[in-house]
Write a protein that holds these residues in place. Structure first.
Motif, mmCIF file in Angstrom:
data_model
loop_
_atom_site.group_PDB
_atom_site.id
_atom_site.type_symbol
_atom_site.label_atom_id
_atom_site.label_comp_id
_atom_site.label_asym_id
_atom_site.label_seq_id
_atom_site.Cartn_x
_atom_site.Cartn_y
_atom_site.Cartn_z
ATOM 1 N N TRP A 1 0.826 -1.215 0.000
ATOM 2 C CA TRP A 1 0.000 0.000 0.000
ATOM 3 C C TRP A 1 0.858 1.262 0.000
ATOM 4 N N LEU A 2 0.351 2.322 -0.640
ATOM 5 C CA LEU A 2 1.001 3.631 -0.718
ATOM 6 C C LEU A 2 2.444 3.522 -1.192
ATOM 7 N N SER A 3 2.670 2.632 -2.146
ATOM 8 C CA SER A 3 4.027 2.379 -2.627
ATOM 9 C C SER A 3 4.062 2.396 -4.145
ATOM 10 N N ASN A 4 5.266 2.231 -4.697
ATOM 11 C CA ASN A 4 5.443 2.184 -6.137
ATOM 12 C C ASN A 4 6.676 1.352 -6.454
ATOM 13 N N ARG A 5 7.096 1.320 -7.697
ATOM 14 C CA ARG A 5 8.191 0.430 -8.106
ATOM 15 C C ARG A 5 9.525 0.789 -7.457
ATOM 16 N N ASN A 6 9.653 2.016 -6.961
ATOM 17 C CA ASN A 6 10.927 2.452 -6.378
ATOM 18 C C ASN A 6 11.013 2.226 -4.875
ATOM 19 N N THR A 7 9.910 1.796 -4.256
ATOM 20 C CA THR A 7 9.921 1.583 -2.812
ATOM 21 C C THR A 7 10.152 0.103 -2.512
ATOM 22 N N ASN A 8 10.670 -0.154 -1.320
ATOM 23 C CA ASN A 8 10.914 -1.540 -0.926
ATOM 24 C C ASN A 8 9.603 -2.285 -0.737
ATOM 25 N N PRO A 9 9.633 -3.601 -1.017
ATOM 26 C CA PRO A 9 10.827 -4.453 -1.130
ATOM 27 C C PRO A 9 11.466 -4.492 -2.511
ATOM 28 N N ASN A 10 10.926 -3.733 -3.482
ATOM 29 C CA ASN A 10 11.343 -3.899 -4.874
ATOM 30 C C ASN A 10 12.848 -3.812 -5.108
ATOM 31 N N PRO A 11 13.514 -2.695 -4.778
ATOM 32 C CA PRO A 11 14.941 -2.612 -5.113
ATOM 33 C C PRO A 11 15.808 -3.602 -4.345
ATOM 34 N N THR A 12 15.472 -3.859 -3.082
ATOM 35 C CA THR A 12 16.290 -4.767 -2.276
ATOM 36 C C THR A 12 16.204 -6.199 -2.782
ATOM 37 N N HIS B 1 8.367 -17.116 -10.324
ATOM 38 C CA HIS B 1 8.242 -16.978 -8.878
ATOM 39 C C HIS B 1 7.626 -15.613 -8.592
ATOM 40 N N LEU B 2 6.432 -15.597 -8.019
ATOM 41 C CA LEU B 2 5.705 -14.363 -7.719
ATOM 42 C C LEU B 2 5.879 -14.028 -6.254
ATOM 43 N N ILE B 3 6.343 -12.813 -5.950
ATOM 44 C CA ILE B 3 6.669 -12.405 -4.581
ATOM 45 C C ILE B 3 5.938 -11.112 -4.273
ATOM 46 N N GLY B 4 5.153 -11.081 -3.206
ATOM 47 C CA GLY B 4 4.413 -9.876 -2.852
ATOM 48 C C GLY B 4 4.518 -9.558 -1.379
ATOM 49 N N PHE B 5 4.554 -8.266 -1.066
ATOM 50 C CA PHE B 5 4.659 -7.788 0.314
ATOM 51 C C PHE B 5 3.349 -7.156 0.761
ATOM 52 N N SER B 6 2.862 -7.550 1.952
ATOM 53 C CA SER B 6 1.684 -6.950 2.579
ATOM 54 C C SER B 6 0.456 -7.113 1.677
ATOM 55 N N LEU B 7 -0.161 -6.035 1.201
ATOM 56 C CA LEU B 7 -1.271 -6.187 0.255
ATOM 57 C C LEU B 7 -0.796 -6.902 -1.010
ATOM 58 N N GLY B 8 0.459 -6.682 -1.366
ATOM 59 C CA GLY B 8 1.024 -7.337 -2.537
ATOM 60 C C GLY B 8 1.054 -8.850 -2.425
ATOM 61 N N ALA B 9 1.086 -9.366 -1.188
ATOM 62 C CA ALA B 9 1.069 -10.818 -0.993
ATOM 63 C C ALA B 9 -0.254 -11.410 -1.454
ATOM 64 N N HIS B 10 -1.340 -10.749 -1.135
ATOM 65 C CA HIS B 10 -2.654 -11.227 -1.594
ATOM 66 C C HIS B 10 -2.818 -10.996 -3.097
ATOM 67 N N ILE C 1 10.884 -8.799 -12.903
ATOM 68 C CA ILE C 1 9.822 -7.877 -13.309
ATOM 69 C C ILE C 1 9.226 -7.255 -12.060
ATOM 70 N N VAL C 2 9.340 -5.951 -11.964
ATOM 71 C CA VAL C 2 8.747 -5.211 -10.849
ATOM 72 C C VAL C 2 7.403 -4.670 -11.310
ATOM 73 N N ALA D 1 9.954 -8.838 7.095
ATOM 74 C CA ALA D 1 9.661 -9.982 6.222
ATOM 75 C C ALA D 1 10.448 -9.897 4.922
ATOM 76 N N TRP D 2 10.427 -8.731 4.261
ATOM 77 C CA TRP D 2 11.168 -8.631 3.000
ATOM 78 C C TRP D 2 12.667 -8.542 3.238
ATOM 79 N N GLU D 3 13.069 -7.998 4.374
ATOM 80 C CA GLU D 3 14.497 -7.959 4.683
ATOM 81 C C GLU D 3 15.046 -9.374 4.869
ATOM 82 N N LEU D 4 14.307 -10.196 5.594
ATOM 83 C CA LEU D 4 14.719 -11.581 5.797
ATOM 84 C C LEU D 4 14.736 -12.341 4.477
#
Length: 328
Positions: free
Chosen positions: A105-116, A175-184, A130-131, A269-272
């Motif tokens: 939520w409230l994120s875009n391609r430049n915010t984590n977890p994307n670049p990390t 392999h599809l990887i999503g964080f928070s709302l992105g997980a659903h 693919i981000v 979670a994304w850091e780990l």
């Protein structure tokens, strides 16, 4: 007799009113972090913007897809659904694994977890990363964003189907990887693909409005589905119960060492995960119950958390302990 019936009714209500193990009930108002690192007060009973949601559902092209490879590890190439030339003229290689990363939520391609996570993959191996940028919906109020996740997830699935049609890239290499709302969101994308994606990973899947939702991430969304829960305590930002084939609960899954806030726990979670892509060093011990997870008394078989193995398999709930800081 009436007293007995009344007592029986109360007893039945009490049994069925108890939440599922480790499920959470949220109040109307809750603070939820955005990609800006700030906490935002959310009214979970607010009315979503139905007109906007209908427009989002009609047009999956609202989502943007940015390709990174070892030939362009920092400057992206734009891939567009229903535009075969955007794919053919890019560095996309159908013979290599494809990693899709989806923000919250409230994120875009430049915010984590994307670049990390992107950098962890490309520093290790030659893959397509693919981000996905779904900011048009993600920047709306939380209730509207959450309600739109299934449609946007289906849109991602349609894009991957198009990618497969144009290049022949198999779903078994995705392999599809999503964080928070992105997980659903990636869960719904995997569902659109008929559960054929090799792996689907949910990084602390969002809890508010999702605890009992049938649209949340689930084990049938991919060949192997994994969830990493780091902020699943009562009122936490993540779901604190099992949703996948294998569910990992680092440090018990409620709070993380070195963290003093729910935001820090959630982001862990994304850091780990990024660290495990590089090192594949964090190993969970299987548990028979969430009680064992909480009290760290798990004695079952082991399974490594995260990593980049497309053929990974496993099931059950797992507890592991980590250090306070990277690489954990």
């Amino acid at each position: 007799m009436k007293v007995f019936i009344l007592l029986f009714s109360v007893a039945v209500y009490t049994v069925f009113a108890v939440p599922f193990e480790n499920e959470k009930q949220y109040g109307r108002f809750i603070e939820i972090p955005g990609g800006d690192g700030q906490m935002h007060l959310v009214d979970l009973e607010a009315e979503p913007d139905v007109e906007f949601l209908n427009e989002i559902a009609r047009n999956p092209a609202n989502n943007q897809y940015f390709l990174y490879t070892r030939r362009n590890p920092r400057v992206s190439q734009t891939l567009t659904i229903n535009n075969a030339n955007s794919i053919r003229n890019s560095n996309f290689n159908a013979n290599r694994p494809t990693i899709v990363i989806v923000h919250g939520w409230l994120s875009n391609r430049n915010t984590n977890p994307n670049p990390t996570v992107r950098n962890a993959y490309l520093d290790k191996s030659d893959v397509n990363v693919i981000v996905m940028d779904w900011r048009r919906l993600a920047m709306r109020d939380y209730v509207t964003a959450a309600n739109g996740v299934p449609a946007v997830g289906r849109g991602l699935g349609q894009f991957l189907q198009f990618l497969n049609q144009v290049t022949g890239a198999p779903f078994t290499s995705m392999h599809l990887i999503g964080f928070s709302l992105g997980a659903h969101l990636v869960g719904n994308a995997g569902r659109q693909l008929g559960g054929r994606a090799a792996r689907v990973t949910g990084l602390d899947p969002a809890g508010p409005l999702w605890t009992l939702s049938t649209n949340r991430l689930r084990a049938s969304d991919g060949v192997y589905v994994e969830a990493i829960h780091t902020d699943g305590g009562t009122g936490g930002l993540g779901i604190g119960s099992r949703v996948a084939d294998a569910d990992f609960f680092p440090n018990g899954g409620r709070s993380q060492p070195g963290c003093a806030t729910s935001l820090c726990n959630h982001n862990r979670a994304w850091e780990l995960f990024a660290s495990t892509v590089t090192r594949n060093h964090l190993e969970g011990r299987q548990c028979t119950s969430m009680t064992q997870v909480t009290y760290n008394t798990c004695r079952g078989s082991t399974l490594r958390m995260g990593n980049d193995d497309l053929n990974k398999r496993g099931s059950g709930i797992y507890r592991l302990d980590t250090a306070r800081r990277y690489p954990f």
